[in-house]
Each structure stands twice: as C-alpha cells, then as structure tokens.
Design an enzyme around this catalytic site. Structure first.
Site, PDB file in Angstrom:
ATOM      1  N   HIS A   1     -25.487-152.454 -79.545  1.00 60.29           N
ATOM      2  CA  HIS A   1     -26.855-152.891 -79.282  1.00 60.29           C
ATOM      3  C   HIS A   1     -27.355-152.423 -77.913  1.00 60.29           C
ATOM      4  CE1 HIS A   1     -24.910-156.541 -77.388  1.00 60.29           C
ATOM      5  NE2 HIS A   1     -25.961-156.455 -76.574  1.00 60.29           N
TER       6      HIS A   1
ATOM      7  N   ASP B   1     -20.275-153.931 -83.313  1.00 63.92           N
ATOM      8  CA  ASP B   1     -21.113-153.873 -82.108  1.00 63.92           C
ATOM      9  C   ASP B   1     -20.465-153.026 -81.023  1.00 63.92           C
ATOM     10  OD1 ASP B   1     -23.237-154.244 -80.444  1.00 63.92           O
ATOM     11  OD2 ASP B   1     -22.803-156.324 -79.938  1.00 63.92           O
TER      12      ASP B   1
ATOM     13  N   SER C   1     -23.881-156.881 -71.499  1.00 65.55           N
ATOM     14  CA  SER C   1     -23.449-156.332 -72.781  1.00 65.55           C
ATOM     15  C   SER C   1     -22.803-154.958 -72.617  1.00 65.55           C
ATOM     16  CB  SER C   1     -24.639-156.206 -73.724  1.00 65.55           C
ATOM     17  OG  SER C   1     -25.144-157.464 -74.070  1.00 65.55           O
TER      18      SER C   1
END
Length: 421
Positions: free
Chosen positions: A50, A81, A170
């Site tokens: 992402h 992910d 992230s």
C-alpha cells in the site's frame, strides 16, 4: 546501541511515491510517504504494497545519508501487503553514494513480551524509532479491502505490537534489540491505544524472493470459504481438533463444481489431516491450498452428515476481485475491469465488461446517464471482453469523434446509452 542495530538504522529509508489514481471520471496524480528497508547489497528495498503499487509513476528513496535516489517497482503482492523496489544503482554509482543492507531474523522464534522497535517515517519524520513489545506473535488479521481495495491477510498470521505505528511507518522494519528485521510494519487500529500489526519476517523473506524472481506471486484457488469449528464439534459429531468447516463455497468455483457445500467438514486434503478449530489455524491452511500448483488435482475427504465423501477438483489461479483501472477523459469516465472473482461474488454470468468507477458531470458518459457501479458490456457491435479492447475503441473515437452506442448492465438489467461528442 549495538553495531548490528546501528547498521539496521542505516538501512531504513523514506519512500516518496507519486502515482496515478482513476476516480470520478478522470485521471489524477496523488502523492504519499512511507518507509522501507534495504535488504540486499544490490539495492533491493522491502516495503508495503500500500506504499508502492503498480500505479506509481515516480518513486524516490531517501537514504540514511539524507541523499535522495530514484527507485523502480520490482514486484507487488497485495495479499501479504508487500512490495519490493530497487534503487537506481547507476545513479548511486554516478553520485558515489553508499548504503547498507539489513539482516532478517527468524520471526518463528519471537515470543509475547519480547522487546522490539519500529523504525520508519511517521508523518514524514524520517528515521524515527519507537519501542514496544510483541503483544501477540500469531494474530489472524484479515482485511478484505485493506490495500487500495484489494484483499490482504488471508494467507498468514501477523505480529501484534504496542510499538507506536503511525501513518508513514508503513513498510518500515520491526526489529529486535540486536538489529534483526523480524517484521514489516503494516498498519494500526485507528483510535486504538498502540495496536499495531506487522508482517512476519519469515513471510516477508519468502514473498520478497518470489517477487524478485517473478515480479508477482502465483497462488492456487479452490473457492471454499473456511470457518472455525470451535464449540461446533458436537453438532458435527466430530472429535476435537478434527477437520475444517466449510463456511461457504464461491459460485462457479472448482469446489462448487466438485459438489462441496457450505456446512461440509473437510477432514483431509491430499491425505493430510486438517485442523481448523481456531481462527489462528485458518491462514496456514489457506496457504497450503494457495501453494499448490495451478491446475493440480486435489483430493478432499469430506464429512457431510453421517456420510464421508471423496471429492476431487482442480485448482485455478487465484485472482482478486479488483481489476485494472483506467480513465477515458474525453468521455469523463473511469472504469475497472471485471475480474472472475468479482463476477462470482456478484453472481454475474461471466467476467465480460468494465465497472464504472465514476463519471464527470457535463461529459458524455454523465450526460448519457451512466452511473458508478454500472457494467459496460458492449460499445456499438463490439463486446467489451477486456479493458484493452475498450482502450482501442476509445483510441478510434479520439481519432474520429462520433456518437457511441453503449450497452450497460445495472441491477441485472441491460440498458442502452449514447455517448455524444
């Protein structure tokens, strides 16, 4: 800090991404910030799917030296992910820059209460370090639309930590006190108090190797939706820790064609006993199915009532419900390809057509009456069997703008619309 930990800190990078987004009948550019960790001496960087996706048109990486270098996407896997980038090594050599790579640790050896550190770029604050513990080392965490609308979390459990993870963290590493990467930070519960989740390093190592080799991860699909058997054993006359409950079966899937039904209990898969009593046990079983070769024959021993059945089926290639997106700006129309998974989920007859994501007021698509969610199946005499075909039709329209008769499906009803130049 140990020498290994300092080496790890020098391998953590900030990632700035500029990408294309298709929405509201138009194409637009957006930007985002994430984190990553260099995992090899030839400039491979591990981050989240992402953070960097195939829609990226520009990726720049800030090294520990604060120098910025370009990078390209090597591979992308929304199911876990994870994504892999590669630094522009020609630029690195030309500018005489240097970088360090991190080492992986063994995530299977982690235990609850172990001290860990999350390293990354929260809210753009480069090279930030937060301290916490492993709160749970085997947390099931499925998110059906967690990566840009794509599914994630079906095939592995996650590491839960109370080390602070914020937007921008992230893709950064979760590390042990000796500087070993034992997870890739992915997400946190919004509004919760230090509930963060990371992809275990053993999963990240396997997936990153596959992405470097092939650019994508190929998985197999049967179409059975698993459920937990905890507290239900007596209803199925089962011994404890026996079997996998079939919660549902996707229409038209290999499992459906073979006769598997919701409420069945799968006792064995290719002779291997299954135990799906708890939620934590379901991702490894799904990974076992996903790891089978595409097209392989699978033998299931199934309990249905008092009967025991032998069912055989062939795996298909796993596909997401989310297809490729595009915008046709002179029509004021943005669309997404219908995939086989989307067609099954929405009980469509096949995967022909494109889904309307949005229309721009005043443009031909909006003036004709098309709306978000409509499925375009035909333009003129040409069936829209794939997005590439629609692109060719649009290119011909651009060269010679003429009215277009459009066939679209809304709530299972077919209607006709006219795009006027």
């Amino acid at each position: 800090m140990s020498r290994g930990f300092n080496r790890l800190l020098e391998a953590v990078v900030r990632i700035d991404v500029r990408e294309i987004e298709f929405a509201d009948g138009a194409k637009r550019f957006t930007g985002g910030i994430g984190s990553g960790v260099i995992i090899s001496n030839d400039g491979l960087i591990l981050t989240n799917a992402h953070v960097a996706s195939p829609q990226a048109v520009e990726i720049s990486v800030t090294l520990a030296s604060l120098e910025r270098v370009g990078a390209k996407l090597v591979g992308w896997d929304h199911w876990t992910d994870l994504a892999v980038l590669r630094l522009d090594l020609d630029e690195v050599r030309r500018r005489k820059l240097s970088f360090t790579s991190a080492d992986f640790g063994d995530s299977s050896e982690l235990y609850s209460g172990q001290t860990v550190f999350a390293v990354g770029t929260p809210y753009g604050l480069t090279r930030t370090l937060t301290r916490g513990i492993i709160s749970n080392n085997n947390r099931p965490f499925e998110d059906t639309s967690g990566v840009r609308g794509y599914e994630t979390g079906l095939f592995n459990t996650w590491l839960q930590t109370d080390a602070a993870i914020n937007p921008g963290n992230s893709g950064g590493p979760l590390v042990t006190e000796d500087g070993k990467v034992i997870g890739i930070n992915s997400r946190a519960y919004i509004g919760a108090e230090n509930l963060g989740f990371a992809i275990p390093s053993n999963v990240a190592r396997r997936i990153s190797a596959g992405l470097v080799r092939d650019g994508a991860i190929t998985r197999s699909y049967l179409g059975l939706v698993p459920g937990v058997l905890q507290d239900l054993e007596k209803f199925y006359s089962l011994a404890v820790n026996t079997g996998l409950l079939v919660n549902g079966v996707d229409p038209g899937s290999p499992a459906a064609r073979a006769g598997l039904r919701a409420g069945d209990v799968v006792l064995t898969l290719n002779g291997q006993k299954l135990d799906g009593r708890f939620p934590e046990q379901l991702p490894p079983i799904q990974q076992t199915i996903a790891s089978l070769p595409v097209g392989a024959t699978v033998a299931l021993e199934v309990k249905r009532g008092t009967q025991t059945l032998a069912l055989s089926m062939q795996t298909e290639k796993l596909a997401s419900r989310v297809g490729e997106e595009w915008a046709f700006e002179k029509w004021g129309l943005s669309v997404r390809k219908v995939t086989r998974a989307y067609a099954r989920e929405n009980q469509l007859t096949d995967e022909t057509g494109v889904i309307v994501l949005g229309v721009q007021p005043g443009y031909p698509a909006a003036e004709a009456g098309l709306a978000r969610g409509d499925i375009i199946t035909k333009i003129g005499n040409d069936e829209v069997t794939e997005l590439e075909k629609l692109k060719r039709i649009y290119a011909a329209y651009e060269a010679n703008p003429t009215p277009q008769l459009v066939e679209a499906q809304r709530n299972r009803r077919i209607s006709l619309y006219v795009f006027k130049p």
